[in-house]
Design a protein around this motif. Structure first.
Motif, short mmCIF file in Angstrom:
data_model
loop_
_atom_site.label_atom_id
_atom_site.label_comp_id
_atom_site.label_asym_id
_atom_site.label_seq_id
_atom_site.Cartn_x
_atom_site.Cartn_y
_atom_site.Cartn_z
N MET A 43 34.17 6.77 -21.15
CA MET A 43 34.72 5.75 -20.26
C MET A 43 33.76 5.37 -19.14
O MET A 43 33.65 4.20 -18.78
CB MET A 43 36.05 6.25 -19.67
CG MET A 43 37.22 6.15 -20.63
SD MET A 43 38.80 6.44 -19.80
CE MET A 43 38.76 8.23 -19.64
N VAL A 44 33.07 6.33 -18.57
CA VAL A 44 32.22 6.03 -17.41
C VAL A 44 31.11 5.06 -17.79
O VAL A 44 30.76 4.16 -17.02
CB VAL A 44 31.66 7.33 -16.80
CG1 VAL A 44 30.72 8.04 -17.78
CG2 VAL A 44 30.96 7.03 -15.48
N ILE A 45 30.54 5.22 -19.00
CA ILE A 45 29.46 4.33 -19.42
C ILE A 45 30.00 2.94 -19.74
O ILE A 45 29.46 1.92 -19.31
CB ILE A 45 28.71 4.92 -20.63
CG1 ILE A 45 27.96 6.19 -20.19
CG2 ILE A 45 27.75 3.89 -21.24
CD1 ILE A 45 27.19 6.87 -21.30
N LEU A 46 31.09 2.88 -20.49
CA LEU A 46 31.68 1.58 -20.84
C LEU A 46 32.14 0.84 -19.59
O LEU A 46 32.01 -0.39 -19.50
CB LEU A 46 32.87 1.78 -21.79
CG LEU A 46 32.56 2.41 -23.14
CD1 LEU A 46 33.83 2.44 -24.00
CD2 LEU A 46 31.46 1.67 -23.87
N ASN A 47 32.66 1.57 -18.64
CA ASN A 47 33.17 0.95 -17.41
C ASN A 47 32.07 0.22 -16.65
O ASN A 47 32.28 -0.87 -16.11
CB ASN A 47 33.82 2.02 -16.54
CG ASN A 47 34.35 1.44 -15.23
OD1 ASN A 47 35.34 0.71 -15.22
ND2 ASN A 47 33.68 1.76 -14.13
N TYR A 48 30.91 0.84 -16.57
CA TYR A 48 29.82 0.26 -15.78
C TYR A 48 28.95 -0.71 -16.56
O TYR A 48 28.20 -1.48 -15.97
CB TYR A 48 28.96 1.38 -15.18
CG TYR A 48 29.62 2.04 -13.99
CD1 TYR A 48 29.59 1.44 -12.73
CD2 TYR A 48 30.32 3.23 -14.13
CE1 TYR A 48 30.21 2.03 -11.64
CE2 TYR A 48 30.95 3.83 -13.05
CZ TYR A 48 30.89 3.22 -11.81
OH TYR A 48 31.52 3.80 -10.73
N ARG A 49 29.04 -0.70 -17.88
CA ARG A 49 28.18 -1.56 -18.69
C ARG A 49 28.87 -2.82 -19.17
O ARG A 49 28.21 -3.82 -19.48
CB ARG A 49 27.66 -0.78 -19.90
CG ARG A 49 26.69 0.33 -19.55
CD ARG A 49 25.34 -0.25 -19.20
NE ARG A 49 24.61 -0.62 -20.42
CZ ARG A 49 23.68 -1.55 -20.47
NH1 ARG A 49 23.38 -2.25 -19.40
NH2 ARG A 49 23.06 -1.81 -21.61
N SER A 50 30.20 -2.82 -19.26
CA SER A 50 30.91 -3.94 -19.86
C SER A 50 32.09 -4.36 -18.99
O SER A 50 32.96 -3.54 -18.70
CB SER A 50 31.41 -3.56 -21.26
OG SER A 50 32.40 -4.46 -21.71
N SER A 51 32.11 -5.64 -18.61
CA SER A 51 33.23 -6.13 -17.79
C SER A 51 34.54 -6.12 -18.59
O SER A 51 35.62 -5.95 -18.04
CB SER A 51 32.94 -7.55 -17.29
OG SER A 51 32.73 -8.44 -18.37
#
Length: 465
Positions: A43-51
């Motif tokens: 979640m942390v990576i997806l949250n910061y990489r994709s709006s």
């Protein structure tokens, strides 16, 4: 150690995290049955990489999921999503390894997932490296480009591509699915190579395509049918330069649709094309005096303008044309036996509505020809019913219109602007002489009995003033 090696190591480590099967906290179900695949991610990576994922995860957070989150993506295939997910983690995507159709799918997925920097990168890559494919699949590209406002570079590509040959390209498209925004952007361009009446006719055609139940003949319209068309075209009416039309064009093409025009505009146009029409016609003579030529005068311009409109020499002008100088042989010409006319073709090829004016040696006679279609240099014959050639001498003239439209224009690579089957040819002899050849084959009359040497020729593009 170089910076790029550090970045490569970071990318490799992040991709290893993607493959980790122990510390993931989100699963993503991609595709439709039976082609469904489950991906594990963080979640942390997806949250910061994709709006897109940021928005989904913020919603899930409100639902207070204890640990795992499960998301479904039905509009993306598993193969495409895997490529995009590896980009999200590792920041790498080698587009050269994909075929063009898959790159488009990756582009659509990147846009859906809110990966703005990847979307821009893919657009730039395709425009730079796959331009031929984009042009061959233009129907797909312009449809994608104007479905939403994310593909700015594609939209610019579409506009620029249409501007190369707007009539040909617009005719090739399905009018019922051309986006309104595309037409608005085209009409707003000052370099659109279309006359105002052509713009009006295409807009009406588009409006009818959006409402296929409307009759093609406006004289049979009911008030409600006019209202439907008016609502469809309301964005376009303020953009059309009606004052650039001729009186004939206005009364024949626009007036039947008066019900779709705002009342004040209609009254103003009616006044412009009736009460002020005499002043407008008189002003055409003044406008026509401005021509950058060493061969012809404004009196010649007026006469040739009438011929273009198929008027008699004593008729009143109905159109105001600008004669824009494209080529002057003494200024722009090239040397050489077989490429003497190379520069003419480089400058004038793909230009339509051109007038050639020729000055002869030891003669006051002026020779010329009008070509409404594009010049080429492929040794083909251009087809048109509207070309003509002529000679001017003092107060006398010979006007010869094409009779064999299949051989109206000769696009010889080693020739200057030429018409018919040697009805009017410009060439260079083996002795180096610049020769004008006049026969009578594809045109009504022979405009000159003998061949001659020419000293100069000019080519103008004819545009509505």
């Amino acid at each position: 150690m170089a910076d790029n090696k550090l970045l490569q190591k970071l990318s490799q480590s992040l991709l290893e995290i993607l493959n980790d099967e122990e510390y993931y906290d989100i699963t993503i179900e991609v595709g439709n049955s039976p082609d469904v695949k489950i991906f594990r991610a963080h979640m942390v990576i997806l949250n910061y990489r994709s709006s897109y994922f940021r928005r989904i995860l913020s919603t899930d957070k409100k639902k207070k999921f204890d640990y795992f989150v499960h998301i479904k993506l039905l509009n993306i295939s598993s193969e495409i999503f895997q490529s995009v997910l590896r980009y999200i983690y590792g920041g790498e995507l080698l587009l050269e390894e994909y075929d063009d159709s898959d790159i488009i799918k990756i582009l659509m997925a990147a846009n859906e997932l809110g990966l703005e920097e990847l979307t821009l990168y893919i657009e730039s890559f395709l425009i730079k490296n796959r331009i031929n494919w984009l042009e061959q699949n233009f129907d797909l590209i312009y449809h994608i480009s104007f479905e939403n406002d994310s593909f700015f570079k594609f939209q610019k590509f579409c506009i620029d591509f249409i501007l190369k040959d707007p009539i040909k390209i617009l005719n090739s498209l399905n009018f019922s699915i051309i986006p309104e925004k595309l037409l608005v952007l085209l009409i707003q361009r000052n370099n659109l190579q279309m006359t105002e009446i052509q713009v009006w006719e295409y807009i009406v055609k588009w409006g009818l395509a959006q409402n296929p139940k409307l009759p093609s003949d406006p004289t049979s319209y009911s008030k409600n049918e006019f209202k439907v068309l008016k609502n469809t075209l309301q964005q376009f009416i303020p953009l059309i330069r009606f004052q650039n039309l001729t009186s004939r064009e206005f009364f024949k093409k626009v007036l039947p649709y008066e019900e779709i025009l705002p009342k004040e505009l209609y009254i103003s146009l009616l006044d412009h094309f009736t009460v002020n029409d005499i002043k407008r016609i008189e002003s055409l003579t003044i406008k026509s005096k401005n021509i950058d030529s060493k061969i012809i005068s404004f009196q010649h311009v007026e006469l040739i303008s009438k011929w273009i409109d198929r008027l008699g020499s004593k008729d009143k002008l109905t159109s105001s044309y600008k004669f824009v100088l494209l080529y002057r042989d003494t200024r722009d010409g090239s040397d050489g036996m077989f490429d003497r006319f190379r520069n003419f073709h480089e400058i004038c090829d793909n230009k339509s509505r051109t007038l050639t004016i020729i000055k002869l040696k030891d003669s006051e006679e002026i020779i010329g020809g009008y070509n409404p279609i594009k010049w080429k240099s492929d040794d083909s014959h251009g087809i048109t019913k509207d070309s003509f050639i002529f000679s001017l001498s003092n107060d006398n003239f010979i006007l010869s219109r094409v009779r064999n439209d299949k051989r109206a224009i000769f696009n010889g690579l080693c020739y200057g602007p030429s018409f018919g089957d040697r009805d009017l040819y410009l060439c260079k002899t083996l002795g180096g002489e610049l020769k004008l050849v006049c026969r009578q084959k594809s045109y009504e009359k022979q405009i000159r009995e003998t061949d001659a040497t020419f000293l100069e020729f000019e080519v103008f593009q004819i545009m509505l003033d």
